[in-house]
Motif scaffolding. Structure first.
Motif, PDB file in Angstrom:
ATOM      1  N   ILE A 150       0.859  -1.183   0.000  1.00 51.22           N
ATOM      2  CA  ILE A 150       0.000   0.000   0.000  1.00 51.22           C
ATOM      3  C   ILE A 150       0.896   1.234   0.000  1.00 51.22           C
ATOM      4  CG2 ILE A 150      -1.590   1.418   1.377  1.00 51.22           C
ATOM      5  CD1 ILE A 150      -3.006  -1.080   2.251  1.00 51.22           C
ATOM      6  N   GLY A 151       0.600   2.161  -0.897  1.00 46.81           N
ATOM      7  CA  GLY A 151       1.314   3.433  -0.947  1.00 46.81           C
ATOM      8  C   GLY A 151       0.367   4.570  -0.598  1.00 46.81           C
ATOM      9  N   ILE A 152       0.833   5.561   0.146  1.00 48.39           N
ATOM     10  CA  ILE A 152      -0.005   6.698   0.517  1.00 48.39           C
ATOM     11  C   ILE A 152       0.673   7.993   0.081  1.00 48.39           C
ATOM     12  CG2 ILE A 152      -1.305   5.630   2.395  1.00 48.39           C
ATOM     13  CD1 ILE A 152       0.745   6.626   4.387  1.00 48.39           C
ATOM     14  N   GLY A 153      -0.127   8.916  -0.457  1.00 48.92           N
ATOM     15  CA  GLY A 153       0.441  10.154  -0.969  1.00 48.92           C
ATOM     16  C   GLY A 153      -0.593  11.263  -1.026  1.00 48.92           C
ATOM     17  N   ALA A 154      -0.161  12.428  -1.502  1.00 41.47           N
ATOM     18  CA  ALA A 154      -1.024  13.601  -1.595  1.00 41.47           C
ATOM     19  C   ALA A 154      -0.492  14.534  -2.662  1.00 41.47           C
ATOM     20  CB  ALA A 154      -1.086  14.320  -0.248  1.00 41.47           C
ATOM     21  N   PRO A 155      -1.350  15.427  -3.190  1.00 42.17           N
ATOM     22  CA  PRO A 155      -0.861  16.429  -4.145  1.00 42.17           C
ATOM     23  C   PRO A 155       0.150  17.381  -3.494  1.00 42.17           C
ATOM     24  CG  PRO A 155      -3.261  16.250  -4.230  1.00 42.17           C
ATOM     25  CD  PRO A 155      -2.808  15.494  -3.024  1.00 42.17           C
ATOM     26  N   ARG A 156       0.937  17.994  -4.313  1.00 44.79           N
ATOM     27  CA  ARG A 156       1.964  18.937  -3.858  1.00 44.79           C
ATOM     28  C   ARG A 156       1.360  20.058  -3.004  1.00 44.79           C
ATOM     29  NH1 ARG A 156       5.774  22.215  -8.132  1.00 44.79           N
ATOM     30  NH2 ARG A 156       7.295  23.093  -6.665  1.00 44.79           N
ATOM     31  N   PRO A 213      -7.510  17.665   0.090  1.00 44.39           N
ATOM     32  CA  PRO A 213      -8.492  18.414   0.871  1.00 44.39           C
ATOM     33  C   PRO A 213      -9.917  18.189   0.371  1.00 44.39           C
ATOM     34  CG  PRO A 213      -6.586  19.785   0.421  1.00 44.39           C
ATOM     35  CD  PRO A 213      -6.407  18.521  -0.381  1.00 44.39           C
ATOM     36  N   GLY A 214     -10.868  18.324   1.290  1.00 41.70           N
ATOM     37  CA  GLY A 214     -12.254  18.058   0.954  1.00 41.70           C
ATOM     38  C   GLY A 214     -12.636  16.606   1.122  1.00 41.70           C
ATOM     39  N   GLY A 215     -11.682  15.797   1.588  1.00 41.48           N
ATOM     40  CA  GLY A 215     -11.972  14.382   1.806  1.00 41.48           C
ATOM     41  C   GLY A 215     -11.919  13.536   0.556  1.00 41.48           C
ATOM     42  N   ILE A 216     -11.285  14.041  -0.496  1.00 46.61           N
ATOM     43  CA  ILE A 216     -11.199  13.297  -1.753  1.00 46.61           C
ATOM     44  C   ILE A 216     -10.034  12.314  -1.709  1.00 46.61           C
ATOM     45  CG2 ILE A 216     -10.940  13.468  -4.257  1.00 46.61           C
ATOM     46  CD1 ILE A 216     -13.525  14.655  -3.079  1.00 46.61           C
ATOM     47  N   ALA A 217     -10.302  11.095  -2.155  1.00 43.60           N
ATOM     48  CA  ALA A 217      -9.259  10.071  -2.250  1.00 43.60           C
ATOM     49  C   ALA A 217      -9.336   9.402  -3.615  1.00 43.60           C
ATOM     50  CB  ALA A 217      -9.416   9.031  -1.144  1.00 43.60           C
ATOM     51  N   LYS A 218      -8.185   9.049  -4.145  1.00 48.45           N
ATOM     52  CA  LYS A 218      -8.121   8.262  -5.379  1.00 48.45           C
ATOM     53  C   LYS A 218      -7.242   7.050  -5.129  1.00 48.45           C
ATOM     54  CE  LYS A 218      -9.167  10.936  -9.512  1.00 48.45           C
ATOM     55  NZ  LYS A 218      -8.671  11.349 -10.840  1.00 48.45           N
ATOM     56  N   ALA A 219      -7.534   5.976  -5.845  1.00 48.46           N
ATOM     57  CA  ALA A 219      -6.755   4.750  -5.690  1.00 48.46           C
ATOM     58  C   ALA A 219      -6.336   4.224  -7.053  1.00 48.46           C
ATOM     59  CB  ALA A 219      -7.561   3.692  -4.938  1.00 48.46           C
ATOM     60  N   TRP A 220      -5.129   3.661  -7.092  1.00 49.34           N
ATOM     61  CA  TRP A 220      -4.567   3.077  -8.307  1.00 49.34           C
ATOM     62  C   TRP A 220      -3.973   1.712  -7.976  1.00 49.34           C
ATOM     63  CZ3 TRP A 220      -3.656   7.994  -6.573  1.00 49.34           C
ATOM     64  CH2 TRP A 220      -4.044   9.065  -7.382  1.00 49.34           C
ATOM     65  N   ILE A 257      -6.849  26.884  -1.321  1.00 48.81           N
ATOM     66  CA  ILE A 257      -6.950  25.428  -1.535  1.00 48.81           C
ATOM     67  C   ILE A 257      -7.801  25.178  -2.782  1.00 48.81           C
ATOM     68  CG2 ILE A 257      -7.752  23.243  -0.565  1.00 48.81           C
ATOM     69  CD1 ILE A 257      -7.313  24.472   2.222  1.00 48.81           C
ATOM     70  N   PRO A 258      -7.267  24.499  -3.785  1.00 49.69           N
ATOM     71  CA  PRO A 258      -8.001  24.326  -5.046  1.00 49.69           C
ATOM     72  C   PRO A 258      -9.047  23.219  -4.978  1.00 49.69           C
ATOM     73  CG  PRO A 258      -5.853  23.303  -5.217  1.00 49.69           C
ATOM     74  CD  PRO A 258      -5.887  23.960  -3.870  1.00 49.69           C
ATOM     75  N   TYR A 259     -10.059  23.419  -4.121  1.00 48.74           N
ATOM     76  CA  TYR A 259     -11.154  22.435  -4.050  1.00 48.74           C
ATOM     77  C   TYR A 259     -11.778  22.247  -5.451  1.00 48.74           C
ATOM     78  CZ  TYR A 259     -11.084  23.031   1.049  1.00 48.74           C
ATOM     79  OH  TYR A 259     -10.715  23.071   2.369  1.00 48.74           O
ATOM     80  N   GLY A 260     -12.167  21.027  -5.724  1.00 48.33           N
ATOM     81  CA  GLY A 260     -12.806  20.749  -7.006  1.00 48.33           C
ATOM     82  C   GLY A 260     -11.845  20.382  -8.114  1.00 48.33           C
ATOM     83  N   SER A 261     -10.535  20.473  -7.836  1.00 46.50           N
ATOM     84  CA  SER A 261      -9.557  20.143  -8.882  1.00 46.50           C
ATOM     85  C   SER A 261      -9.113  18.688  -8.816  1.00 46.50           C
ATOM     86  CB  SER A 261      -8.332  21.056  -8.774  1.00 46.50           C
ATOM     87  OG  SER A 261      -7.660  20.864  -7.534  1.00 46.50           O
ATOM     88  N   TRP A 262      -9.643  17.954  -7.837  1.00 48.34           N
ATOM     89  CA  TRP A 262      -9.238  16.548  -7.707  1.00 48.34           C
ATOM     90  C   TRP A 262     -10.400  15.647  -8.096  1.00 48.34           C
ATOM     91  CZ3 TRP A 262      -8.106  19.818  -3.301  1.00 48.34           C
ATOM     92  CH2 TRP A 262      -6.820  20.341  -3.339  1.00 48.34           C
TER      93      TRP A 262
END
Length: 210
Positions: free
Chosen positions: A32-38, A148-155, A205-210
């Motif tokens: 499992i890898g965990i990360g976040a946008p810059r 931010p905003g509670g958005i998560a993506k998985a690959w 914070i660029p909400y909506g860009s994820w």
């Protein structure tokens, strides 16, 4: 009484894990890898897994994440990787994290489709750029990005195989706050890195860009 019930449940899980034995996988561990946008700083409190046998494993990963330093958005998988040994292929992954730029605490449930588990045990011929050789490889890495905003993506991906997107997920605010309400509302880091703070102050914070 509550502590007793938790203790009994823990013993039950340990017994179940022992009776099931080691998962029959073509490798010793998946990852499992965990990360976040810059600039979008994150602290992961816990990654919990329910595997395809129905067994629960708490806190298999957590802590510092890897940041995408190439662009401000998502990167195509990767992250701070950790081997997940003696756990069968995942059916559900739960992540609880602190979004330090807001600040806010989120919980998200990531349901893993069957096609992902099929892909994780499918041997594939792959060319590894660093060794300049062909090998049999597996997509045994699941990467989770949090924003931010509670958005998560998985690959899902492999050491020498490209990543495929599993899905985009929306977490819920944990009203108990950081550390399940045990830290008195204090977040993991009292202040952001200077570069992140400067970016947020200038751009927000660029909400909506994820």
């Amino acid at each position: 009484m509550k502590r007793l019930l938790i203790a009994l449940l823990s013993l039950t899980l340990v017994g179940c894990s022992s009776s099931y034995g080691r998962p029959k996988l073509p490798y010793d561990a998946w990852y499992i890898g965990i990360g976040a946008p810059r600039h979008m700083e994150v602290w992961v409190e816990s990654v919990d897994v329910i595997d395809q046998r129905g067994l629960a494993f708490e806190r298999v990963h957590g802590g510092v994440v890897a940041y995408n330093n190439k662009t401000l958005g998502w990167w195509n998988g990767g992250g701070s990787m950790k081997p997940i040994g003696n756990v069968d292929l995942p059916e559900i992954i739960f992540v609880r994290w602190q979004s330090l730029v807001e600040p806010q605490t989120y919980n998200v449930r990531i349901d893993i489709p069957q096609w992902v588990r099929d892909e994780m045990v499918k041997p594939q011929r792959a060319f590894c750029p660093w060794s300049q050789k062909w090998k049999t490889d597996y997509r045994q890495n699941i990467s989770i990005g949090m924003a931010p905003g509670g958005i998560a993506k998985a690959w899902i991906g492999g050491p020498c195989l490209e990543n495929k997107e599993i899905g985009r997920f929306v977490g819920k605010v944990d009203k108990r706050g950081p550390d399940q309400g045990q830290s008195g509302g204090r977040y993991a880091w009292p202040s952001l890195e200077p570069e992140s703070k400067a970016y947020i102050e200038q751009h927000g914070i660029p909400y909506g860009s994820w």
